[in-house]
Design an enzyme around this catalytic site. Structure first.
Site, PDB file in Angstrom:
ATOM      1  N   ASP A 137      68.758   5.294  -8.200  1.00 55.55           N
ATOM      2  CA  ASP A 137      68.773   6.018  -9.127  1.00 55.55           C
ATOM      3  C   ASP A 137      70.026   6.649  -9.286  1.00 55.55           C
ATOM      4  OD1 ASP A 137      68.932   7.801  -7.189  1.00 55.55           O
ATOM      5  OD2 ASP A 137      66.925   8.864  -7.768  1.00 55.55           O
TER       6      ASP A 137
ATOM      7  N   ASP B  79      58.424   3.484 -10.750  1.00 55.63           N
ATOM      8  CA  ASP B  79      58.764   3.893  -9.413  1.00 55.63           C
ATOM      9  C   ASP B  79      57.987   5.186  -9.007  1.00 55.63           C
ATOM     10  OD1 ASP B  79      60.948   5.268 -11.021  1.00 55.63           O
ATOM     11  OD2 ASP B  79      60.734   6.184  -8.778  1.00 55.63           O
TER      12      ASP B  79
ATOM     13  N   CYS C  93      45.347  -4.959   3.531  1.00 58.51           N
ATOM     14  CA  CYS C  93      46.489  -4.366   4.145  1.00 58.51           C
ATOM     15  C   CYS C  93      46.060  -4.219   5.789  1.00 58.51           C
ATOM     16  CB  CYS C  93      46.316  -2.980   3.489  1.00 58.51           C
ATOM     17  SG  CYS C  93      45.362  -1.590   4.138  1.00 58.51           S
TER      18      CYS C  93
ATOM     19  N   HIS D  31      48.217   1.052   3.236  1.00 57.71           N
ATOM     20  CA  HIS D  31      47.088   1.055   2.267  1.00 57.71           C
ATOM     21  C   HIS D  31      47.384   1.214   0.821  1.00 57.71           C
ATOM     22  CE1 HIS D  31      42.943   0.578   0.614  1.00 57.71           C
ATOM     23  NE2 HIS D  31      43.593   1.814   0.152  1.00 57.71           N
TER      24      HIS D  31
END
Lengths: 409, 409
Positions: B113, B288, B328, B357
């Site tokens: 960013d 994001d 996971c 997870h």
């Protein structure tokens, strides 16, 4: 005394029903240059090649590591703390969830300590009498009582491959001779009660030799514990505030008395490679300590000949790996600069990577010692390392720093 | 304006010298049931299949994760924060160490960013004028000044695949219309200066659309930014304190104006699967947020239809995995009981496993969305999820919680 513990010391390990078998694979040379030996300890969950170091998983986790990390660093066996797991999450809960191996997803051998060290280290929070020890939880102040029978019951519920008899360790310099003698005799009585209470046929039970630094008390304790049908012999009350010379003198009493004893010898709480090298030379087979992982989390990374303090600003611009020839997850992928940055930013990854390195360093050190013993070159290797493979004073064990006390690992 | 940014919007992406290429692989259906689309974003360090979610690595590390973990959860691209890395360890240091990819050992694409969001979020610590923003470091109180030119220089030094123009985001509800208009116009001027300053030919530059919640300001900003030769278009000033309906209304202004624009659309800061599902439906390609990882570290585990709070005592006896069908690291090996124990004991492993997870959950959600779009079933999938694939209010984005503010991710 149960069938499980019916093999008298001095016999060869029996085949079949024994929960552990220990075989000396390379005996010390007859020339007496060293008592170092290699061995093979077969447990319910696999084989441990000795000399071996056990990383400490206080709360059913070796801090910052997962089981794959532990396999990668080369851990053959880990230690978990009875005191901590009894208090949280509770041994009965772990038993209901399938035992410690399933709970923490660790498929290899586990040894639990007896809780004696943690209970005794709760200065001001405990009272010891002949029957047991009453203490207050370091977590919530609640009152609890450990006896040899409860310690064994907790360890049977947890389900490690190897349990340890409940004892009363005494830090040598903190105690008078009569205090050491009293704690040692109590440890012997508690050893017999631990044996009598222990019933799990798939779990080994080790006894603990105490006796402080007085040669006669240490010898008497060695003989008393070795006379009992334990599966292995722990050497307790060291790796504390004694000097290296005092520790060597104590081992010089214990190990010769066990020269013909077929069982493994486990020096509790020692974790500095330099110190372990000397103890291996004196005939010790097993070690454990929180030291490598604890100093790692503090930013101290062990390297051949010393250490690096990654909190030092000079590493922020150092693009080299922590150790050039190291196989660990940290050194394979990351620079000193990156790790120094992670420590400064208090990023969680710092603790895992640093722990991966120090445990790899420690376990590779043990593998090297086994190779040197097998090759017959251990005495020369030890002499060459006389300047110390890792001589940093600040990373050496100090007092009870080396064992997971009541505050954890 | 440099050669790098000389392709006018509306043209097809050029082959060869462009630092990124974006291709819409499945366009929205002509029946208008959805604007959801799949795309393929080619960058210097690899391909990103869109819609895509970018985990946030504030300090050049996605908290508690190492690069292997990120690959395992399925991260195609990550975001790093210019503001944080400028302050610590410093962009010039990272450049000397080989750039951000080498520094953090992440071989796949990175977007940084611009620092605008963090600088603006330093309430009471910053002053903004037409030339730039003066602010005090949240780390040590030292004074710094960001301009569009400095933001670009920092990002060129860091070396991500995609840099972002410096902007002045304004939280919609915190601002009057004239404040929003002023910040939006300033963002447009800073966008032109960012483009003029940007010279790295191997690095893309995205511009940021602002405009708050007023349809006319949002439309004007969309047209102003889309008229500039950026490689992608960020939609800023949302994922804040607006309602879902307000966000949808803003996207309803922006996306139709970009219907024939060939560039990727990136809605900054959104991270709840339910919210992302709606934004995908409205035509967004990139997302994001720190949200999945932040709530994970707090013990909130996302599961289909809701969440589990692993700090709740009832999980201490729950031997089931957090999510039965999850691939996971946490769900493959460990129970809810074990994770609940790790959180109670404040063990470092808890943060890593929980993050594994929630990021897997989020990235698998994005993969599912791509599959549904490709199969032409996205509208039906969205309707079936109308009850919300993950409707927990407490795990939904709240205000600036979803972006890595000045205090980090």
């Amino acid at each position: 005394m149960t069938a499980l513990t019916s093999v008298a010391p001095g016999l060869q390990p029996a085949v079949g029903s024994r929960p552990v078998r220990f075989e000396v694979t390379v005996a010390p040379p007859p020339d007496g240059t060293t008592r170092a030996r290699t061995g093979r300890l077969e447990t319910t969950h696999g084989v441990v090649e000795t000399p071996a170091f056990m990383p400490v998983g206080t709360n059913a986790t070796v801090k910052a590591m997962d089981p794959d990390d532990l396999v990668e660093v080369g851990a053959q066996i880990i230690l978990a703390n009875t005191y901590h797991l009894y208090l949280r999450p509770g041994h009965e809960r772990i038993a209901r969830l399938g035992g410690l191996h399933a709970f923490m997803a660790w498929p290899r051998p586990i040894l639990t300590d007896s809780g004696g060290f943690q209970v005794v280290s709760l200065a001001g929070l405990r009272e010891i009498d002949d029957d047991g020890a009453t203490f207050r939880s370091h977590l919530d102040g609640s009152t609890h009582r450990f006896t040899p029978e409860l310690s064994i019951a907790v360890q049977e519920a947890l389900g490690p491959d190897i349990a340890v008899a409940f004892d009363q360790p005494v830090p040598p310099h903190a105690s008078t001779r009569s205090e050491v003698a009293e704690a040692t005799l109590r440890t012997h009585r508690w050893a017999e009660r631990s044996l009598a209470a222990h019933a799990r046929r798939d779990q080994a039970l080790f006894g603990i030799i105490q006796g402080g630094l007085d040669a006669d008390l240490r010898a008497a304790s060695t003989e008393a514990i070795a006379a009992l049908p334990f599966d292995g012999l722990c050497i307790g009350g060291l790796a504390g505030d004694e000097t290296a010379a005092q520790r060597a003198a104590a081992l010089e009493v214990v190990v010769p008395l066990l020269a013909h004893d077929p069982r493994p010898r486990y020096l509790m709480g020692l974790g500095s490679p330099a110190d372990m090298l000397e103890a291996i030379h004196q005939g010790v087979d097993l070690f454990d300590s929180v030291l490598p992982a604890r100093v790692a989390r503090n930013g101290t990374l062990w390297v051949p000949g010393g250490h690096l303090n990654l909190r030092n600003a000079r590493f922020l611009d150092d693009g080299a790996p922590v150790q050039d020839d190291c196989r660990c997850r940290l050194c394979r992928g990351f620079s000193r600069a990156y790790l120094a940055h992670l420590f400064r930013a208090d990023e969680l990854l710092a603790y895992r990577l640093a722990t991966c390195h120090n445990l790899t360093f420690t376990l590779d050190f043990m593998a090297r010692a086994r190779r040197e013993i097998r090759a017959g070159t251990f005495p020369a290797y030890r002499r060459a390392s006389a300047s110390d493979p890792n001589p940093d004073d600040r990373s050496r064990p100090r007092s009870s720093d080396t064992q997971a006390g009541a505050k954890g690992g």
